[in-house]
Design a protein around this motif. Structure first.
Motif, PDB file in Angstrom:
ATOM      1  N   ASN A 354      -3.498   0.890  -5.777  1.00 55.55           N
ATOM      2  CA  ASN A 354      -4.778   0.607  -5.153  1.00 55.55           C
ATOM      3  C   ASN A 354      -5.574  -0.211  -6.162  1.00 55.55           C
ATOM      4  OD1 ASN A 354      -7.416   0.573  -4.284  1.00 55.55           O
ATOM      5  ND2 ASN A 354      -7.360   2.666  -3.480  1.00 55.55           N
ATOM      6  N   GLN A 390      -2.937  -1.652  -0.905  1.00 48.08           N
ATOM      7  CA  GLN A 390      -2.242  -0.368  -0.954  1.00 48.08           C
ATOM      8  C   GLN A 390      -1.743   0.008   0.437  1.00 48.08           C
ATOM      9  OE1 GLN A 390      -4.514   3.270  -1.612  1.00 48.08           O
ATOM     10  NE2 GLN A 390      -2.962   3.978  -3.041  1.00 48.08           N
ATOM     11  N   GLN A 430      -2.299   7.564  -8.524  1.00 45.97           N
ATOM     12  CA  GLN A 430      -2.135   6.967  -7.195  1.00 45.97           C
ATOM     13  C   GLN A 430      -0.730   7.203  -6.642  1.00 45.97           C
ATOM     14  OE1 GLN A 430      -3.317   2.889  -7.850  1.00 45.97           O
ATOM     15  NE2 GLN A 430      -5.498   3.392  -7.898  1.00 45.97           N
TER      16      GLN A 430
END
Lengths: 569, 300
Positions: A354, A390, A430
């Motif tokens: 991201n 993402q 993430q």
């Protein structure tokens, strides 16, 4: 030495990647606590035009956030007051006893600032990163063929001591650059032999290269491609031989402490420089430097840790100078090692990231999202390739296809480069969403940049701004200086395409080839490039002449050798 | 007591030379001291935070909640840290590691140090010399330096930190134990136990150890404060364990640059470590005073 990132292709700033001892350098950009990171981000090209009226961020994509390019001495203020002469500018930066002064070579950011004060480049770049003759010694470069160039220098150029610049000096300067003993610009040495230069007249030189390479011109635009007088040698205790063509002359220099530069009365730029004297003062770390700026001990400071920006911004006596740059951090995947020998796994990693969040978390917003491609300031950077976002679902699907769901993998970063440890920590966070367990491991810098560097499967690195083709030679070819991702794969014709591009003298035709190469790296490459980060410096409110614009060196290219900088009463 | 009597009454061989008021009396005396009460309260609160705090953390330790170093980030109690994570959550989550490592390393150091001290005191002579001079050598190295060398060469692993911190505690514990035990080994009941043919480990563990328990307990508390401080220092210097794992010591280091703008990320863990150390120290002090009978005359 394989752990020595002293590189480059004639890109000077070679910065040794293993930033040695004592924080030789500078860039503690991100968060002050990054340890003694040093060395700077080697940047490559020159910065923007001083005049030209472009405000702040001309030319580049918008800053992601936080990057309001608070200029201080932006055009508005510059034109708001009449430049006055005189005064002593005190510039603070992170330096060490390894600092050096050489008119054609640097290791750390401290060296950059001192070089730019005393020596002008042959050519440089404007804000759009096209070749510019302003602030430069050359008047015109004629590309006769991809391996043949004629450079005519400006008339009436003089050295600090009043001696006119002659063809002998120019030829000496280039021979010094390619001297294998000095190893200042190994990339240039591959293109140019010591007998490749012929003086046509006293200010015009013909260059016959050993092979076609349009990147020769980019090399000329390096700030370390300067003209020195015959028999010039690196500073070795005696200031009297530190002679160049730049706006300031060296008066004293104590590595790790400070250097003093006084106005060059013979400077070719009319009415310049404005200041009488510049002091470049070394600090041990970014925290001490920031404190010195806040307390008025220095008038300008190179590299403000991102975490400190908001504090300094609230001080009405200070101005933050933020420039977009093409410097990048990267997560590297070795494309010939499992699991990254499967392109689906590489894509999955790129889809896990991201990037907006990375800019916010790692850079505190002082940068902009990247798209797994580098060379963003290169005029040939393709702008029509869609931004990768993402997409956890697709990443998981790709991993499942590749038989790698629930992957567990080590990811390494050095402890000496601000931002990299933070980057892998955020990436590990993430990756959880995609069921990937990333074991983020921070190694001591010496170990990291040692024998295992470029051999690890999943690692990190940092790069400065370079034109695309020069960056390819540095990192994306089998025989690259630092082949971190082991790109290209054996069945790709990427290397042949590169040879084609480098021999193509037509700009738009070359851009088309570059777009093709960029597309291939975007589709199949091993770089996960999350962002480009800004250069953030600070200065006192009464210092005028710095402009926030896309740039390659800090403090608006060190005020182009401080010549445009002045104090408002 | 004479040897003969002891021989006739084996139960007396386990002699105690507690203070007049007895063991229970020491505890009561200790608890009667305000310094102990305050110390215990501090320790209880901080151990409570470390142990059950994680249950109350509003966010995950690595969750992104807002712009980094923002003191007044929305929906946070104490703002965000270096990577935009919630300071309060990381504070609640970050006590376990340091506390666990400190306690385990202190226990290990205490055990080894006590054995060395007892053996030295009981055997005297050459073994005593060899052991205690070795301890002096170890003692001569600065703790932090030793720990840094170990962590740098062996890697940033929990067991390395535990062992090295324990190792630095050993000489001090050994010295205290030996000093206290020297007065005990001369006692008649030791001779009695020897005459009864008790094994050496029995004599060391059952006869001498209980009689040096008081000083050892005080020392244990002191060593715990040092362990907390040393582990905290290691974490602060970036040699703690786990990249970006919530940890008080690491928090101090990471958030230090923003002390003026977003101070809580630094201040909360600083207070926690400081108060924990002070608390344990107060308890040690109270114990020591009660055992020595310093405050006996004063009403509490």
């Amino acid at each position: 030495m394989d752990n020595d990132r002293r590189r480059e292709l004639w890109l000077p700033h070679a910065m040794s990647r293993r930033r040695l001892l004592a924080g030789t350098g500078a860039a503690v950009l991100f968060a002050a606590c990054g340890g003694d990171d040093d060395s700077a981000s080697p940047s490559t090209q020159g910065g923007g035009q001083p005049t030209g009226g472009s405000t702040g961020t001309a030319g580049g994509p918008a800053t992601t956030s936080g990057g309001p390019a608070t200029t201080s001495g932006g055009p508005a203020t510059t034109s708001g007051g009449t430049p006055t002469s005189g005064g002593t500018l005190r510039v603070g930066l992170v330096g060490s006893t390894n600092d050096l002064i050489d008119g054609q070579y640097i290791v750390a950011k401290a060296d950059q600032a001192r070089l730019v004060s005393g020596w002008d480049p042959v050519v440089n770049y404007d804000t759009d990163f096209n070749i510019s003759y302003e602030h430069s010694l050359a008047e015109e470069i004629e590309t006769v063929a991809a391996d043949n160039y004629v450079i005519r220098f400006k008339e009436g150029l003089e050295f600090h001591n009043g001696k006119p610049v002659t063809a002998d000096d120019i030829i000496y300067s280039f021979r010094r650059r390619i001297d294998p003993k000095l190893n200042l610009a190994p990339g240039l040495a591959e293109l140019l032999g010591p007998d490749g230069m012929t003086a046509i007249d006293d200010r015009t030189i013909e260059f016959q290269l050993l092979k076609p390479a349009v990147t020769f011109i980019n090399g000329l635009a390096e700030y370390t491609t300067t003209i020195v007088p015959v028999d010039y040698a690196r500073f070795d205790g005696d200031v009297s031989n530190q002679i160049g063509t730049g706006p300031f002359m060296l008066e004293s220099f104590t590595p790790g402490t400070e250097s003093v530069h006084v106005k060059n009365p013979n400077y070719w730029g009319s009415g310049l420089p404005l200041l009488d004297e510049v002091q470049i003062i070394d600090f041990a770390d970014a925290q001490a430097l920031t404190n010195a700026l806040a307390s008025g001990e220095v008038d300008a400071a190179v590299d403000i840790p991102f975490a400190q920006v908001s504090t300094l911004e609230s001080d009405s006596n200070l101005r933050i100078l933020e420039s977009q740059a093409g410097n990048w951090l990267v997560i590297t995947m070795a494309i010939d090692q499992a699991p990254f020998d499967d392109v689906r796994v590489r894509q999955a990693m790129r889809l896990i990231a991201n990037r907006e969040e990375m800019v916010e978390r790692v850079l505190a917003g002082h940068g902009r999202v990247a798209n797994d491609m580098y060379g963003v300031l290169d005029p040939c950077y393709p702008k029509d390739i869609p931004q990768r976002e993402q997409d956890i679902e697709q990443a998981m699907a790709l991993l499942a296809d590749a038989g790698q769901e629930g992957l567990t993998i080590d990811l390494f970063a050095p402890d000496d480069t601000a931002g990299l440890a933070e980057l892998i920590a955020v990436f590990a966070d993430q990756a959880q969403a995609a069921g990937v367990t990333v074991k983020a491991q921070v190694l001591d810098g010496g170990t990291y940049w040692g024998d295992e560097y470029t051999k690890r499967t999943f690692a990190t690195s940092f790069w400065s701004t370079r034109p695309y083709l020069i960056q390819v030679a540095a990192g994306s070819l089998k025989n690259a200086t630092y082949p971190e991702t082991h790109w290209p794969s054996p069945d790709s014709d990427f290397a042949e395409t590169y040879d084609q591009a480098i021999a193509e003298t037509d700009d738009s035709a070359r851009c088309e080839i570059i777009a093709e190469m960029q597309q291939e790296e975007y589709d199949n490459g091993g770089n996960l490039i999350p962002f480009f980060y800004n250069l953030v410096d600070g200065h006192a409110a009464n210092v005028k002449g710095f402009e926030a614009r896309p740039n390659l060196l800090n403090l608006d290219h060190y005020g182009r050798g401080w010549k445009n900088i002045w104090f408002e009463d | 007591m004479t040897i003969v009597e002891a021989g006739l009454q084996p139960g007396l061989a386990s002699g105690r030379i507690d203070p007049p008021s007895g063991r229970r009396g020491v505890l009561v005396a200790t608890l009667g001291l305000w310094r102990t009460r305050i110390g215990l309260l501090l320790v209880a609160v901080l151990v409570g935070i470390a142990v059950i705090g994680p249950l109350f953390a509003p966010y995950g330790g690595t969750e992104f909640v807002g712009p980094p170093f923002t003191a007044d980030a929305p929906d946070t109690l104490f703002g965000t840290d270096k990577l935009g994570q919630d300071v309060w959550s990381r504070f609640l989550l970050g006590g376990r590691t340091i506390l666990l490592l400190a306690v385990v390393s202190t226990l290990i150091g205490l055990a080894i140090g006590a054995v060395v001290g007892l053996v030295a005191a009981y055997n005297r002579g050459r073994l005593d010399n060899v052991l205690m001079r070795t301890m002096d050598v170890v003692f001569a190295f600065p703790n932090l330096l030793l720990a840094l060398v170990a962590v740098t060469t062996l890697g940033r692993r929990s067991w390395v930190i535990v062992l090295i911190v324990a190792f630095t505690a050993v000489p001090r514990v050994a010295r205290i134990t030996r000093g206290a035990a020297l007065g005990v080994v001369e006692r008649d009941f030791i001779g009695a136990a020897e005459a009864l043919g008790e094994s050496r480990s029995h004599i060391l563990g059952r006869e001498i150890l209980p009689n040096v328990a008081g000083p050892l307990l005080v020392e244990a508390n002191l060593r715990l404060t040092y362990s907390i401080a040393l582990i905290g220092a290691l974490g602060f210097l970036g040699f703690g364990v786990g990249l970006n794992q919530p940890d008080w010591a690491q928090m101090i280091n990471e958030n230090r640059p923003a002390l003026s703008t977003a101070p809580w990320g630094t201040l909360l863990p600083i207070f926690a470590i400081a108060l924990l150390t002070v608390g344990v120290g107060l308890v040690a002090d109270g114990l020591g005073r009660a055992i020595a009978g310093v405050d006996r005359a004063r009403p509490t």
